[in-house]
Motif scaffolding. Structure first.
Motif, PDB file in Angstrom:
ATOM      1  N   ARG A 149       0.841  -1.202   0.000  1.00  0.00           N
ATOM      2  CA  ARG A 149       0.000   0.000   0.000  1.00  0.00           C
ATOM      3  C   ARG A 149       0.873   1.248   0.000  1.00  0.00           C
ATOM      4  O   ARG A 149       1.843   1.351   0.751  1.00  0.00           O
ATOM      5  N   CYS A 150       0.469   2.187  -0.820  1.00  0.00           N
ATOM      6  CA  CYS A 150       1.221   3.428  -0.936  1.00  0.00           C
ATOM      7  C   CYS A 150       1.207   4.179   0.405  1.00  0.00           C
ATOM      8  O   CYS A 150       0.159   4.293   1.039  1.00  0.00           O
ATOM      9  N   PRO A 151       2.362   4.709   0.824  1.00  0.00           N
ATOM     10  CA  PRO A 151       2.394   5.458   2.095  1.00  0.00           C
ATOM     11  C   PRO A 151       1.685   6.809   1.991  1.00  0.00           C
ATOM     12  O   PRO A 151       1.505   7.478   2.992  1.00  0.00           O
ATOM     13  N   HIS A 152       1.277   7.209   0.789  1.00  0.00           N
ATOM     14  CA  HIS A 152       0.553   8.474   0.648  1.00  0.00           C
ATOM     15  C   HIS A 152      -0.896   8.286   1.090  1.00  0.00           C
ATOM     16  O   HIS A 152      -1.288   8.775   2.141  1.00  0.00           O
ATOM     17  N   GLN A 153      -1.678   7.552   0.315  1.00  0.00           N
ATOM     18  CA  GLN A 153      -3.088   7.375   0.678  1.00  0.00           C
ATOM     19  C   GLN A 153      -3.525   5.918   0.517  1.00  0.00           C
ATOM     20  O   GLN A 153      -4.612   5.630   0.007  1.00  0.00           O
ATOM     21  N   THR A 168       5.847   2.771  -9.315  1.00  0.00           N
ATOM     22  CA  THR A 168       5.095   4.031  -9.430  1.00  0.00           C
ATOM     23  C   THR A 168       3.658   3.811  -8.980  1.00  0.00           C
ATOM     24  O   THR A 168       2.940   2.986  -9.550  1.00  0.00           O
ATOM     25  N   CYS A 169       3.255   4.529  -7.956  1.00  0.00           N
ATOM     26  CA  CYS A 169       1.873   4.404  -7.486  1.00  0.00           C
ATOM     27  C   CYS A 169       0.936   4.952  -8.570  1.00  0.00           C
ATOM     28  O   CYS A 169       1.131   6.069  -9.064  1.00  0.00           O
ATOM     29  N   PRO A 170      -0.100   4.175  -8.926  1.00  0.00           N
ATOM     30  CA  PRO A 170      -0.969   4.616 -10.022  1.00  0.00           C
ATOM     31  C   PRO A 170      -1.835   5.831  -9.683  1.00  0.00           C
ATOM     32  O   PRO A 170      -2.343   6.496 -10.580  1.00  0.00           O
ATOM     33  N   LYS A 171      -1.978   6.149  -8.379  1.00  0.00           N
ATOM     34  CA  LYS A 171      -2.930   7.221  -8.054  1.00  0.00           C
ATOM     35  C   LYS A 171      -2.360   8.635  -8.246  1.00  0.00           C
ATOM     36  O   LYS A 171      -2.943   9.437  -8.949  1.00  0.00           O
ATOM     37  N   HIS A 172      -1.243   8.928  -7.597  1.00  0.00           N
ATOM     38  CA  HIS A 172      -0.678  10.279  -7.758  1.00  0.00           C
ATOM     39  C   HIS A 172       0.778  10.221  -8.222  1.00  0.00           C
ATOM     40  O   HIS A 172       1.523  11.179  -8.093  1.00  0.00           O
ATOM     41  N   GLN A 173       1.175   9.059  -8.668  1.00  0.00           N
ATOM     42  CA  GLN A 173       2.499   8.856  -9.296  1.00  0.00           C
ATOM     43  C   GLN A 173       3.700   9.110  -8.386  1.00  0.00           C
ATOM     44  O   GLN A 173       4.754   9.552  -8.847  1.00  0.00           O
ATOM     45  N   TRP A 174       3.563   8.866  -7.094  1.00  0.00           N
ATOM     46  CA  TRP A 174       4.782   8.841  -6.270  1.00  0.00           C
ATOM     47  C   TRP A 174       5.635   7.676  -6.778  1.00  0.00           C
ATOM     48  O   TRP A 174       5.101   6.610  -7.112  1.00  0.00           O
TER      49      TRP A 174
HETATM   50  S1  FES Z   1      -1.934   7.236  -3.112  1.00  0.00           S
HETATM   51 FE1  FES Z   1      -0.058   6.706  -3.978  1.00  0.00          FE
HETATM   52  S2  FES Z   1       0.719   8.512  -4.730  1.00  0.00           S
HETATM   53 FE2  FES Z   1      -1.111   9.093  -3.770  1.00  0.00          FE
END
Ligand code: FES
Length: 207
Positions: A149-153, A168-174
Protein backbone atom coordinates in the motif's frame (compact mmCIF):
# COMPACT_ATOMS: atom_id res chain seq x y z
CA UNK A 1 0.14 20.86 2.28
CA UNK A 2 -2.67 22.55 0.37
CA UNK A 3 -2.19 24.52 -2.84
CA UNK A 4 -3.27 27.64 -0.94
CA UNK A 5 -0.52 27.18 1.69
CA UNK A 6 2.00 26.44 -1.04
CA UNK A 7 1.00 29.71 -2.70
CA UNK A 8 1.21 31.74 0.52
CA UNK A 9 4.58 30.18 1.30
CA UNK A 10 5.80 31.37 -2.11
CA UNK A 11 4.47 34.93 -1.87
CA UNK A 12 4.55 35.56 1.93
CA UNK A 13 7.36 33.25 3.01
CA UNK A 14 8.30 35.00 6.28
CA UNK A 15 4.74 35.25 7.59
CA UNK A 16 3.80 31.66 6.71
CA UNK A 17 7.11 30.21 7.92
CA UNK A 18 6.36 31.78 11.32
CA UNK A 19 3.01 30.02 11.34
CA UNK A 20 4.69 26.63 10.76
CA UNK A 21 7.30 27.39 13.44
CA UNK A 22 4.48 28.18 15.84
CA UNK A 23 2.77 24.85 15.08
CA UNK A 24 6.03 22.96 15.54
CA UNK A 25 7.00 24.60 18.82
CA UNK A 26 3.54 24.53 20.34
CA UNK A 27 3.52 20.72 20.40
CA UNK A 28 7.09 20.07 21.53
CA UNK A 29 6.12 18.47 24.86
CA UNK A 30 3.89 15.91 23.18
CA UNK A 31 5.11 12.58 21.86
CA UNK A 32 4.71 11.79 18.17
CA UNK A 33 1.73 9.47 18.68
CA UNK A 34 -0.24 12.04 20.64
CA UNK A 35 0.65 14.87 18.29
CA UNK A 36 -0.46 12.89 15.27
CA UNK A 37 -3.78 12.00 16.94
CA UNK A 38 -4.44 15.66 17.68
CA UNK A 39 -3.68 16.51 14.06
CA UNK A 40 -6.21 13.90 12.94
CA UNK A 41 -8.84 15.50 15.18
CA UNK A 42 -8.15 19.00 13.81
CA UNK A 43 -8.55 17.73 10.25
CA UNK A 44 -11.83 16.06 11.11
CA UNK A 45 -13.03 19.21 12.84
CA UNK A 46 -12.16 21.27 9.74
CA UNK A 47 -13.45 18.51 7.42
CA UNK A 48 -10.45 18.77 5.12
CA UNK A 49 -10.37 15.45 3.33
CA UNK A 50 -6.85 15.49 1.88
CA UNK A 51 -5.40 16.63 5.21
CA UNK A 52 -7.38 14.04 7.11
CA UNK A 53 -6.12 11.24 4.87
CA UNK A 54 -2.56 12.47 5.20
CA UNK A 55 -2.64 12.76 9.00
CA UNK A 56 -4.52 9.50 9.40
CA UNK A 57 -1.67 7.68 7.68
CA UNK A 58 0.85 9.65 9.74
CA UNK A 59 -0.96 8.59 12.92
CA UNK A 60 -0.72 4.93 11.89
CA UNK A 61 2.96 5.31 11.03
CA UNK A 62 3.58 6.97 14.38
CA UNK A 63 2.45 3.72 16.00
CA UNK A 64 -1.21 4.37 16.74
CA UNK A 65 -3.51 1.40 16.26
CA UNK A 66 -6.87 1.68 14.51
CA UNK A 67 -8.48 1.26 17.94
CA UNK A 68 -6.57 4.24 19.32
CA UNK A 69 -7.55 6.43 16.36
CA UNK A 70 -11.22 5.45 16.70
CA UNK A 71 -11.04 6.10 20.45
CA UNK A 72 -9.57 9.56 19.82
CA UNK A 73 -12.44 10.39 17.47
CA UNK A 74 -15.08 9.12 19.87
CA UNK A 75 -13.56 10.85 22.91
CA UNK A 76 -13.81 14.11 20.97
CA UNK A 77 -17.48 13.52 20.19
CA UNK A 78 -18.59 16.43 22.45
CA UNK A 79 -16.76 18.90 20.23
CA UNK A 80 -16.77 17.11 16.85
CA UNK A 81 -20.33 15.91 16.91
CA UNK A 82 -21.51 12.63 15.42
CA UNK A 83 -21.82 13.90 11.83
CA UNK A 84 -18.09 14.74 11.57
CA UNK A 85 -17.16 11.38 13.05
CA UNK A 86 -19.38 9.65 10.50
CA UNK A 87 -17.73 11.78 7.78
CA UNK A 88 -14.29 10.61 8.97
CA UNK A 89 -15.25 6.95 9.26
CA UNK A 90 -16.81 7.04 5.78
CA UNK A 91 -13.46 8.21 4.38
CA UNK A 92 -11.59 5.58 6.39
CA UNK A 93 -13.82 2.87 4.89
CA UNK A 94 -13.35 4.25 1.37
CA UNK A 95 -9.59 4.12 1.90
CA UNK A 96 -9.88 0.38 2.60
CA UNK A 97 -7.13 0.40 5.22
CA UNK A 98 -6.55 -3.15 6.45
CA UNK A 99 -5.92 -2.02 10.04
CA UNK A 100 -9.54 -0.81 10.19
CA UNK A 101 -10.98 -4.09 8.92
CA UNK A 102 -13.55 -5.16 11.57
CA UNK A 103 -11.96 -8.61 11.62
CA UNK A 104 -8.61 -7.06 12.64
CA UNK A 105 -9.77 -4.37 15.06
CA UNK A 106 -8.56 -5.17 18.54
CA UNK A 107 -6.23 -7.88 17.27
CA UNK A 108 -2.49 -7.90 17.91
CA UNK A 109 -0.03 -8.21 15.04
CA UNK A 110 0.86 -11.79 14.23
CA UNK A 111 3.15 -13.84 12.03
CA UNK A 112 1.75 -14.85 8.63
CA UNK A 113 3.23 -17.60 6.50
CA UNK A 114 4.16 -16.25 3.07
CA UNK A 115 6.08 -18.82 1.02
CA UNK A 116 8.99 -21.21 0.98
CA UNK A 117 12.13 -19.14 0.50
CA UNK A 118 13.40 -21.39 -2.31
CA UNK A 119 10.13 -20.91 -4.21
CA UNK A 120 10.50 -17.11 -4.21
CA UNK A 121 11.94 -15.90 -7.51
CA UNK A 122 14.98 -13.66 -7.55
CA UNK A 123 13.93 -10.01 -7.88
CA UNK A 124 10.56 -8.56 -6.89
CA UNK A 125 7.42 -10.62 -6.24
CA UNK A 126 4.05 -9.63 -4.80
CA UNK A 127 2.34 -11.86 -2.25
CA UNK A 128 -1.17 -11.81 -0.79
CA UNK A 129 -1.71 -12.78 2.83
CA UNK A 130 -4.61 -12.33 5.28
CA UNK A 131 -6.42 -9.83 3.05
CA UNK A 132 -3.28 -7.76 2.50
CA UNK A 133 -0.33 -7.82 0.13
CA UNK A 134 3.38 -7.12 0.16
CA UNK A 135 6.35 -6.90 -2.16
CA UNK A 136 9.30 -9.19 -1.50
CA UNK A 137 12.59 -8.14 -3.04
CA UNK A 138 14.94 -11.10 -3.08
CA UNK A 139 18.55 -10.34 -3.88
CA UNK A 140 20.78 -13.38 -3.46
CA UNK A 141 20.68 -14.24 0.23
CA UNK A 142 19.12 -10.87 1.15
CA UNK A 143 15.43 -10.10 1.44
CA UNK A 144 13.34 -7.01 1.92
CA UNK A 145 9.60 -6.89 2.45
CA UNK A 146 7.46 -3.81 1.81
CA UNK A 147 3.76 -3.17 2.29
CA UNK A 148 2.09 -2.98 -1.14
CA UNK A 149 0.00 0.00 0.00
CA UNK A 150 1.22 3.43 -0.94
CA UNK A 151 2.39 5.46 2.09
CA UNK A 152 0.55 8.47 0.65
CA UNK A 153 -3.09 7.37 0.68
CA UNK A 154 -2.90 3.58 0.96
CA UNK A 155 -3.57 2.83 -2.70
CA UNK A 156 -2.81 -0.81 -3.45
CA UNK A 157 0.16 -0.78 -5.82
CA UNK A 158 0.19 -3.66 -8.33
CA UNK A 159 3.29 -5.50 -9.51
CA UNK A 160 2.60 -4.08 -12.97
CA UNK A 161 3.57 -0.68 -11.56
CA UNK A 162 7.19 -1.86 -11.36
CA UNK A 163 9.59 -0.85 -14.13
CA UNK A 164 13.17 -1.93 -13.55
CA UNK A 165 13.72 -0.88 -9.90
CA UNK A 166 11.10 1.90 -9.85
CA UNK A 167 7.64 1.35 -8.45
CA UNK A 168 5.10 4.03 -9.43
CA UNK A 169 1.87 4.40 -7.49
CA UNK A 170 -0.97 4.62 -10.02
CA UNK A 171 -2.93 7.22 -8.05
CA UNK A 172 -0.68 10.28 -7.76
CA UNK A 173 2.50 8.86 -9.30
CA UNK A 174 4.78 8.84 -6.27
CA UNK A 175 7.84 6.82 -7.26
CA UNK A 176 9.77 4.43 -5.05
CA UNK A 177 13.07 2.60 -5.36
CA UNK A 178 12.09 -1.01 -4.66
CA UNK A 179 15.67 -1.81 -3.62
CA UNK A 180 15.42 0.28 -0.45
CA UNK A 181 11.83 1.56 -0.36
CA UNK A 182 12.87 5.24 -0.62
CA UNK A 183 10.53 7.66 -2.32
CA UNK A 184 12.50 9.08 -5.26
CA UNK A 185 9.99 11.37 -6.96
CA UNK A 186 6.96 13.49 -6.10
CA UNK A 187 6.34 12.24 -2.58
CA UNK A 188 8.19 12.45 0.72
CA UNK A 189 7.66 9.13 2.48
CA UNK A 190 9.18 5.68 1.87
CA UNK A 191 7.34 2.41 1.40
CA UNK A 192 6.50 0.84 4.75
CA UNK A 193 8.84 -1.99 5.64
CA UNK A 194 7.31 -5.17 7.06
CA UNK A 195 9.17 -7.24 9.63
CA UNK A 196 9.88 -10.78 8.55
CA UNK A 197 11.55 -13.95 9.73
CA UNK A 198 12.70 -17.15 8.10
CA UNK A 199 11.90 -20.27 10.05
CA UNK A 200 13.14 -23.50 8.56
CA UNK A 201 12.63 -22.97 4.85
CA UNK A 202 9.65 -20.63 5.16
CA UNK A 203 9.26 -16.84 5.09
CA UNK A 204 6.85 -15.24 7.57
CA UNK A 205 5.75 -11.61 7.81
CA UNK A 206 4.66 -9.80 10.96
CA UNK A 207 1.58 -7.70 10.37
S1 FES B 1 -1.93 7.24 -3.11
FE1 FES B 1 -0.06 6.71 -3.98
S2 FES B 1 0.72 8.51 -4.73
FE2 FES B 1 -1.11 9.09 -3.77
Amino acid sequence: MSDALDYLLAVRKDAVASYFQFLKKSGKHLDEKTRSLLSVITKVDAKTEAGFKQYLMRALRAGNSADEILDALLVCMPTLGMSKIIWAVTIILQMDIPEFNPALIGKEKQWHKLAKVDDIAEGVSRFDYAGRACFVNKMGDGLQVFDSRCPHQVTHIPLLALADTTLTCPKHQWKFNIENGECIEKGNRPLNKIDYKIEGDTLYVYA
